[in-house]
Every structure is written in C-alpha cells, then in structure tokens.
Write a protein that holds these residues in place. Structure first.
Motif, PDB file in Angstrom:
ATOM      1  N   ALA A 141       0.819  -1.209   0.000  1.00  0.00           N
ATOM      2  CA  ALA A 141       0.000   0.000   0.000  1.00  0.00           C
ATOM      3  C   ALA A 141       0.854   1.261   0.000  1.00  0.00           C
ATOM      4  CB  ALA A 141      -0.932  -0.009   1.209  1.00  0.00           C
ATOM      5  N   GLU A 142       2.003   1.196   0.679  1.00  0.00           N
ATOM      6  CA  GLU A 142       2.898   2.358   0.714  1.00  0.00           C
ATOM      7  C   GLU A 142       3.429   2.705  -0.668  1.00  0.00           C
ATOM      8  OE1 GLU A 142       5.781   1.096   3.538  1.00  0.00           O
ATOM      9  OE2 GLU A 142       4.522   1.562   5.281  1.00  0.00           O
ATOM     10  N   ARG A 143       3.413   1.749  -1.574  1.00  0.00           N
ATOM     11  CA  ARG A 143       3.836   1.988  -2.956  1.00  0.00           C
ATOM     12  C   ARG A 143       2.657   2.081  -3.915  1.00  0.00           C
ATOM     13  NH1 ARG A 143       9.351   0.939  -3.714  1.00  0.00           N
ATOM     14  NH2 ARG A 143       8.975   1.694  -5.827  1.00  0.00           N
ATOM     15  N   GLY A 144       1.462   2.247  -3.373  1.00  0.00           N
ATOM     16  CA  GLY A 144       0.280   2.429  -4.205  1.00  0.00           C
ATOM     17  C   GLY A 144      -0.259   1.157  -4.823  1.00  0.00           C
ATOM     18  N   ILE A 145       0.082   0.009  -4.269  1.00  0.00           N
ATOM     19  CA  ILE A 145      -0.394  -1.272  -4.787  1.00  0.00           C
ATOM     20  C   ILE A 145      -1.456  -1.819  -3.849  1.00  0.00           C
ATOM     21  CG2 ILE A 145       0.248  -3.657  -5.330  1.00  0.00           C
ATOM     22  CD1 ILE A 145       3.061  -2.630  -5.986  1.00  0.00           C
ATOM     23  N   GLU A 146      -2.659  -2.055  -4.376  1.00  0.00           N
ATOM     24  CA  GLU A 146      -3.741  -2.596  -3.559  1.00  0.00           C
ATOM     25  C   GLU A 146      -3.549  -4.097  -3.410  1.00  0.00           C
ATOM     26  OE1 GLU A 146      -7.656  -1.600  -4.739  1.00  0.00           O
ATOM     27  OE2 GLU A 146      -7.237   0.545  -4.955  1.00  0.00           O
ATOM     28  N   LEU A 147      -3.479  -4.553  -2.164  1.00  0.00           N
ATOM     29  CA  LEU A 147      -3.280  -5.965  -1.873  1.00  0.00           C
ATOM     30  C   LEU A 147      -3.960  -6.267  -0.548  1.00  0.00           C
ATOM     31  CD1 LEU A 147      -1.879  -8.671  -2.588  1.00  0.00           C
ATOM     32  CD2 LEU A 147       0.103  -7.865  -1.288  1.00  0.00           C
ATOM     33  N   ALA A 148      -5.036  -7.030  -0.596  1.00  0.00           N
ATOM     34  CA  ALA A 148      -5.768  -7.360   0.629  1.00  0.00           C
ATOM     35  C   ALA A 148      -4.992  -8.419   1.417  1.00  0.00           C
ATOM     36  CB  ALA A 148      -7.158  -7.877   0.293  1.00  0.00           C
ATOM     37  N   ALA A 149      -4.808  -8.170   2.702  1.00  0.00           N
ATOM     38  CA  ALA A 149      -4.068  -9.118   3.530  1.00  0.00           C
ATOM     39  C   ALA A 149      -4.734 -10.492   3.534  1.00  0.00           C
ATOM     40  CB  ALA A 149      -3.957  -8.581   4.953  1.00  0.00           C
ATOM     41  N   GLU A 150      -6.070 -10.521   3.565  1.00  0.00           N
ATOM     42  CA  GLU A 150      -6.778 -11.804   3.601  1.00  0.00           C
ATOM     43  C   GLU A 150      -6.548 -12.595   2.314  1.00  0.00           C
ATOM     44  OE1 GLU A 150      -8.086  -8.859   4.040  1.00  0.00           O
ATOM     45  OE2 GLU A 150      -8.760  -8.770   6.137  1.00  0.00           O
ATOM     46  N   THR A 151      -6.542 -11.882   1.183  1.00  0.00           N
ATOM     47  CA  THR A 151      -6.314 -12.549  -0.096  1.00  0.00           C
ATOM     48  C   THR A 151      -4.905 -13.103  -0.174  1.00  0.00           C
ATOM     49  OG1 THR A 151      -7.880 -11.062  -1.186  1.00  0.00           O
ATOM     50  CG2 THR A 151      -6.327 -12.243  -2.599  1.00  0.00           C
ATOM     51  N   LEU A 152      -3.925 -12.313   0.270  1.00  0.00           N
ATOM     52  CA  LEU A 152      -2.545 -12.791   0.254  1.00  0.00           C
ATOM     53  C   LEU A 152      -2.373 -13.966   1.205  1.00  0.00           C
ATOM     54  CD1 LEU A 152       0.383 -12.626  -0.637  1.00  0.00           C
ATOM     55  CD2 LEU A 152       0.758 -10.907   1.138  1.00  0.00           C
ATOM     56  N   ALA A 153      -2.980 -13.908   2.376  1.00  0.00           N
ATOM     57  CA  ALA A 153      -2.871 -15.012   3.328  1.00  0.00           C
ATOM     58  C   ALA A 153      -3.363 -16.318   2.713  1.00  0.00           C
ATOM     59  CB  ALA A 153      -3.643 -14.693   4.606  1.00  0.00           C
ATOM     60  N   LEU A 156      -0.745 -17.602   0.381  1.00  0.00           N
ATOM     61  CA  LEU A 156       0.395 -18.184   1.094  1.00  0.00           C
ATOM     62  C   LEU A 156       0.069 -19.600   1.582  1.00  0.00           C
ATOM     63  CD1 LEU A 156       1.706 -15.160   3.213  1.00  0.00           C
ATOM     64  CD2 LEU A 156       2.253 -15.811   0.869  1.00  0.00           C
ATOM     65  N   ARG A 157      -1.207 -19.842   1.848  1.00  0.00           N
ATOM     66  CA  ARG A 157      -1.616 -21.178   2.314  1.00  0.00           C
ATOM     67  C   ARG A 157      -1.777 -22.177   1.170  1.00  0.00           C
ATOM     68  NH1 ARG A 157      -4.775 -17.819   5.916  1.00  0.00           N
ATOM     69  NH2 ARG A 157      -4.065 -18.176   8.078  1.00  0.00           N
ATOM     70  N   SER A 158      -2.219 -21.700  -0.003  1.00  0.00           N
ATOM     71  CA  SER A 158      -2.709 -22.664  -0.991  1.00  0.00           C
ATOM     72  C   SER A 158      -2.118 -22.546  -2.390  1.00  0.00           C
ATOM     73  CB  SER A 158      -4.237 -22.555  -1.102  1.00  0.00           C
ATOM     74  OG  SER A 158      -4.610 -21.256  -1.532  1.00  0.00           O
ATOM     75  N   ASP A 159      -1.340 -21.500  -2.683  1.00  0.00           N
ATOM     76  CA  ASP A 159      -0.844 -21.272  -4.042  1.00  0.00           C
ATOM     77  C   ASP A 159       0.402 -22.123  -4.287  1.00  0.00           C
ATOM     78  OD1 ASP A 159       0.272 -20.314  -6.426  1.00  0.00           O
ATOM     79  OD2 ASP A 159      -0.436 -18.268  -6.072  1.00  0.00           O
ATOM     80  N   THR A 160       0.229 -23.240  -4.980  1.00  0.00           N
ATOM     81  CA  THR A 160       1.353 -24.150  -5.207  1.00  0.00           C
ATOM     82  C   THR A 160       2.386 -23.544  -6.156  1.00  0.00           C
ATOM     83  OG1 THR A 160       0.109 -25.268  -6.967  1.00  0.00           O
ATOM     84  CG2 THR A 160      -0.010 -26.213  -4.756  1.00  0.00           C
TER      85      THR A 160
END
Length: 222
Positions: A141-153, A156-160
């Motif tokens: 977000a500090e660099r203007g990139i939208e990234l939801a923490a829940e989506t990233l989490a 991290l759990r499932s993206d092979t």
C-alpha cells in the motif's frame, strides 16, 4: 569505462544478524534500486517449536543489540520467543517476499525490513501467515499497490505455483552460495563488471555509508 554493478544479498527473514544489517540494506535499496537482488537462503524454513531455541536466540539477540544498536524489544521476547505454542519458521515470510517481488522487485527489501521490525520491535509472530500477510499488504500500500491481507494469506496457504517459485529461489541461492564458497547469512556479493566480490557481515553491520564507500572503491578499481 562504465561500471556495471549488480548486488546479491543473501539472507533469511528470521536471521538476527540479517536484521543487524538492515540499515545497510536500506541504503543499498535506496541507492541501487533494481540492481539489488534478494537471495532468500531458506536457512530457517520449516517449522520447529520456538521453545527449542528461545534461550539461545535471546542471548544472541542481546549480543547483536550490544554490537550494532538494533533493537530487540521485551515485547518480542515475551510474545514471540516465550509463546507457549510458538513456531520458528521463515517459510511464510519467504513466500510473502516472493509474492511481492512478482509485483515489484524493489518491494522485497522494504518488506524484509518491515517484517523484521514487526517481529523484533513490535513483538508480532512473523512465523505465522496472517501476520506476514498484514505486513506485506501494508508495504504494498505504501507503494500504491492494492493488496488485501486476507487474499494474500490465502495465497500463502494454498498457491502451489508461489511455493514452487519460492523453493526454486532458495535452491538457486544455495547453489550460488556453494559456487561462491560462502557460508551463513547475511552476505553481500557485488558483481562488478562480471567479477564477484564477497562482502561479509562485518561490512554490513555498521550502516550504509561505509558499505557504499566500499562498493564505490570496488567500482573504481575494476
């Protein structure tokens, strides 16, 4: 003659001595931008109970603080090292760093510093996916990139594919370390006009000014 320089920083997100080199790394990131390549070593990937290393880690952390001035807070001691069911695992942070790097490689050193501060100063358990996802989302977000923490989490759990990419990076880092005959992290390799130069921990622990001066001297002699 124009100097061609590329920097390779070998590290692990849970390495206390890598945290000691954080001010120098920040200076490199600001000065060299995309010429700085992050090389996660996988040193502490794979969960183990934090209780098995807590006493040793705290003694080592206090030594690092006395030498370099980097802060290791009582909140970190209490909430992370003494957590009854805590796990010591740099896997989640390595995955998050790799995910951010796919968007913008210059986010990687920023994330590393942010996740170190979250752990060692704020006392947040950065061996957990949810914590590192929140840090990564804030850095993006500090660099203007939208990234939801829940989506990233969830990634991290499932993206092979992400896991495979992170594993490939760690394996490549280990091959490079073997080729260069370097042991342990942090390490900085400056490739100047195709010639690698190893700058070990002692060069990294005293801030950016001396390190950048050493790199300028290398560039002038090549």
């Amino acid at each position: 003659m124009t100097t061609d320089i590329e920097l390779h920083y070998f590290f692990d997100p849970l390495c206390g001595w890598c945290y000691a080199s954080a001010p120098a790394l920040a200076g490199l990131a600001d000065t060299f931008g995309e010429k700085l390549k992050m090389r996660p070593s996988g040193l502490f990937v794979g969960g183990r109970p934090i209780s098995s290393i807590a006493d040793h880690a705290w003694r080592n952390d206090q030594r690092i603080q006395s030498i370099t001035g980097q802060q290791f807070s009582e909140k970190y001691h209490r909430n992370v090292l003494l957590a009854p069911s805590g796990i010591f695992d740099s896997g989640p942070a390595t995955l998050a760093l790799t995910a951010l790097g796919k968007r913008d490689s210059t986010l990687e050193p920023r994330f590393l510093h942010a996740v170190q501060i979250a752990r060692y100063v704020e006392g947040r358990d950065t061996s957990t996916i949810d914590e590192v996802a929140e840090v990564a989302a804030r850095v993006a977000a500090e660099r203007g990139i939208e990234l939801a923490a829940e989506t990233l989490a969830e990634r991290l759990r499932s993206d092979t594919e992400l896991r495979d990419r992170a594993l490939e990076r760690m394996e490549d880092t280990q091959r490079q370390m073997n080729t260069l005959d370097i042991r342990g992290v942090p390490q900085l390799i400056a490739v100047v006009n195709g010639e690698p130069h190893v700058l070990g921990g002692e060069t990294l622990y005293h801030g950016p000014a001396g390190l950048i001066a050493a790199l300028n001297e290398l560039s002038a002699t090549e």
